[in-house]
Write a protein that holds these residues in place. Structure first.
Motif, mmCIF file in Angstrom:
data_model
loop_
_atom_site.group_PDB
_atom_site.id
_atom_site.type_symbol
_atom_site.label_atom_id
_atom_site.label_comp_id
_atom_site.label_asym_id
_atom_site.label_seq_id
_atom_site.Cartn_x
_atom_site.Cartn_y
_atom_site.Cartn_z
ATOM 1 N N ALA A 32 0.063 17.238 -1.158
ATOM 2 C CA ALA A 32 0.143 16.417 -0.859
ATOM 3 C C ALA A 32 1.650 16.115 -0.182
ATOM 4 N N GLN A 33 1.927 15.805 0.591
ATOM 5 C CA GLN A 33 2.908 15.463 1.355
ATOM 6 C C GLN A 33 3.126 14.018 2.189
ATOM 7 N N TRP A 34 4.608 13.649 2.183
ATOM 8 C CA TRP A 34 4.226 12.006 2.117
ATOM 9 C C TRP A 34 6.008 11.524 3.401
ATOM 10 N N VAL A 35 5.708 10.763 4.011
ATOM 11 C CA VAL A 35 6.933 10.356 4.693
ATOM 12 C C VAL A 35 7.065 8.705 4.565
ATOM 13 N N HIS A 36 7.709 8.330 4.688
ATOM 14 C CA HIS A 36 8.698 6.903 4.162
ATOM 15 C C HIS A 36 9.889 6.652 4.385
ATOM 16 N N CYS A 37 9.034 4.873 5.380
ATOM 17 C CA CYS A 37 10.677 4.147 5.877
ATOM 18 C C CYS A 37 10.768 3.429 5.605
ATOM 19 N N GLY A 38 11.266 1.576 4.831
ATOM 20 C CA GLY A 38 11.796 1.310 4.180
ATOM 21 C C GLY A 38 11.815 1.055 3.103
ATOM 22 N N ASP A 39 10.349 -0.155 2.196
ATOM 23 C CA ASP A 39 9.685 -0.391 1.032
ATOM 24 C C ASP A 39 9.128 -0.216 0.184
ATOM 25 N N SER A 40 7.929 0.369 1.141
ATOM 26 C CA SER A 40 6.905 0.257 0.825
ATOM 27 C C SER A 40 6.904 1.723 0.150
ATOM 28 N N ARG A 41 5.946 1.797 -1.094
ATOM 29 C CA ARG A 41 6.216 3.049 -2.087
ATOM 30 C C ARG A 41 5.476 3.693 -2.570
ATOM 31 N N LEU A 42 5.692 5.014 -2.570
ATOM 32 C CA LEU A 42 4.611 6.242 -3.120
ATOM 33 C C LEU A 42 5.275 6.356 -4.234
ATOM 34 N N TYR A 43 3.748 6.097 -5.128
ATOM 35 C CA TYR A 43 4.642 7.037 -6.895
ATOM 36 C C TYR A 43 3.226 8.346 -7.451
ATOM 37 N N VAL A 44 3.896 8.902 -7.717
ATOM 38 C CA VAL A 44 2.821 10.396 -8.663
ATOM 39 C C VAL A 44 2.948 10.100 -9.662
ATOM 40 N N VAL A 45 1.799 9.739 -10.707
ATOM 41 C CA VAL A 45 1.036 9.582 -12.080
ATOM 42 C C VAL A 45 0.604 11.212 -12.183
ATOM 43 N N ARG A 46 1.316 11.850 -13.136
ATOM 44 C CA ARG A 46 0.703 12.883 -13.253
ATOM 45 C C ARG A 46 0.704 13.036 -14.489
ATOM 46 N N ASN A 47 -0.442 13.847 -15.342
ATOM 47 C CA ASN A 47 -0.647 13.340 -17.133
ATOM 48 C C ASN A 47 0.225 12.307 -18.152
ATOM 49 N N GLY A 48 0.101 11.018 -17.462
ATOM 50 C CA GLY A 48 0.228 9.718 -17.897
ATOM 51 C C GLY A 48 1.223 9.404 -17.655
ATOM 52 N N ARG A 49 1.762 10.082 -17.038
ATOM 53 C CA ARG A 49 4.182 9.834 -16.973
ATOM 54 C C ARG A 49 3.814 10.095 -15.074
ATOM 55 N N LEU A 50 5.025 8.995 -14.757
ATOM 56 C CA LEU A 50 5.783 9.196 -13.958
ATOM 57 C C LEU A 50 6.222 10.460 -13.357
ATOM 58 N N LEU A 51 6.060 11.556 -12.450
ATOM 59 C CA LEU A 51 6.433 12.428 -11.196
ATOM 60 C C LEU A 51 7.403 12.051 -11.236
ATOM 61 N N LEU A 52 7.372 11.029 -9.969
ATOM 62 C CA LEU A 52 7.875 10.437 -9.071
ATOM 63 C C LEU A 52 7.610 9.236 -8.043
ATOM 64 N N ARG A 53 8.696 9.141 -7.935
ATOM 65 C CA ARG A 53 8.378 7.515 -6.715
ATOM 66 C C ARG A 53 9.311 8.264 -5.314
ATOM 67 N N THR A 54 9.066 7.590 -4.752
ATOM 68 C CA THR A 54 10.092 7.037 -3.367
ATOM 69 C C THR A 54 11.346 6.443 -3.148
ATOM 70 N N ARG A 55 12.138 6.635 -2.476
ATOM 71 C CA ARG A 55 13.336 5.524 -2.967
ATOM 72 C C ARG A 55 13.617 4.779 -1.809
ATOM 73 N N ASP A 56 14.114 3.226 -2.006
ATOM 74 C CA ASP A 56 13.336 2.246 -0.641
ATOM 75 C C ASP A 56 14.515 2.387 0.170
ATOM 76 N N HIS A 57 15.060 2.293 1.032
ATOM 77 C CA HIS A 57 15.650 2.555 2.639
ATOM 78 C C HIS A 57 16.005 1.185 2.563
ATOM 79 N N SER A 58 16.734 0.290 0.890
ATOM 80 C CA SER A 58 17.503 -0.517 1.377
ATOM 81 C C SER A 58 19.166 -0.872 0.457
ATOM 82 N N PHE A 59 19.319 -1.825 1.204
ATOM 83 C CA PHE A 59 21.306 -1.617 0.134
ATOM 84 C C PHE A 59 21.246 -1.145 -1.441
ATOM 85 N N PHE A 60 20.238 -1.876 -2.223
ATOM 86 C CA PHE A 60 21.053 -2.686 -3.345
ATOM 87 C C PHE A 60 20.373 -0.867 -3.879
ATOM 88 N N GLU A 61 19.434 0.285 -3.257
ATOM 89 C CA GLU A 61 19.064 1.419 -3.641
ATOM 90 C C GLU A 61 20.009 2.240 -3.426
#
Length: 276
Positions: free
Chosen positions: A89-118
């Motif tokens: 899987a490969q992904w692209v994102h712009c803004g604050d719509s997110r992608l999460y990957v959960v593996r073996n019951g744990r969060l492996l990664l998520r995208t980081r929002d293009h927001s001033f807060f993040e």
């Protein structure tokens, strides 16, 4: 959108405060869908290049639409898109719509929002105790400057991996640990899990809840290194949300865009009339 060799999963969330956010999201979805259908033969030759170019083309379509209509502001949308192919899987994102990957019951990664807060948080500049507005973005499709987007490295999928795409209406109303726990520990069919997450986000958001949309797939194939058939070994997807559905068009031309926009605007007009 998918065939026997690959699949494209796209989620777009039109931005409020700008004209025709619903149109922006719809056009972005249709643009990526059409580009995928035109280039998948049946697989995409260079997934990273495809995703980068596809999101740029979607942005240009929004700018062209606003120019043709002599609009003072361009419709804007966030977007996240994942391409599944060859057990990766490969992904692209712009803004604050997110992608999460959960593996073996744990969060492996998520995208980081293009927001001033993040951005501040990543730089260690966020201050505790200060009011936080997570919705102030510095990038989106339709922005007056060239949009900033992030392209991931390919991720080799493992059996049972769950990949979850969602709008800020979902993650903004549910804690990250709640999303991860439900995706990681709930062994029901993925469609049921996602439906419950959407409904919970709507309850938490109340009457002023933003649009809540989610899209997910679970990798049921072998590990990427095992077989070539892993790329099409099996994935289940579901989408839930509020508002009109997102049609996937076989072709992408001006006439198709105009028809879709007319249908969306008519639906919005009817909804507004009911509220009066």
């Amino acid at each position: 959108v998918h065939n026997h060799a690959s699949g494209l999963f796209v989620l777009a969330d039109g931005m409020g405060g700008h004209p025709e956010g619903e149109v922006a999201a719809q056009m972005a979805l249709q643009s990526l869908s059409a580009q995928y259908q035109a280039q998948a033969r049946p697989a995409i030759g260079e997934p990273g290049k495809f995703l980068s170019e596809a999101i740029h083309v979607a942005h240009l379509q929004l700018v062209k639409y606003a120019t043709d209509k002599a609009m003072l502001d361009v419709p804007r949308t966030t977007l996240v898109a994942a391409l599944l192919q060859n057990g990766q899987a490969q992904w692209v994102h712009c803004g604050d719509s997110r992608l999460y990957v959960v593996r073996n019951g744990r969060l492996l990664l998520r995208t980081r929002d293009h927001s001033f807060f993040e951005h501040q948080e990543a730089a260690g500049q966020a201050r505790s105790g200060e009011p936080v507005n997570r919705n102030i973005l510095f990038s989106c499709l339709g922005s007056p400057t060239e949009p900033v987007f992030d392209l991931s490295e390919p991720l080799a999928l493992e059996h049972g991996d769950r990949v979850f795409l969602c709008s800020d209406g979902l993650w903004g109303n549910l804690a990250e640990k709640t999303i991860t726990r439900r995706l990681g520990e709930d062994q029901r069919p993925l469609a049921d899990v996602v439906t419950d997450l959407v409904e919970q986000a709507l309850r938490e958001g109340g009457k002023r809840c933003d649009n809540v949309t989610a899209l997910a797939f679970e990798w049921d194939g072998a590990d990427a290194a095992d077989t070539e058939q892993a790329s099409s070994g099996g994935f289940a997807s579901t989408i839930q949300g509020v508002g009109p559905p997102d049609p996937w068009l076989d072709t992408f031309d001006d006439a198709a865009i105009e028809r879709s926009i007319a249908e969306i605007n008519e639906a919005i007009r009817r909804t507004a009339a009911k509220k009066v």
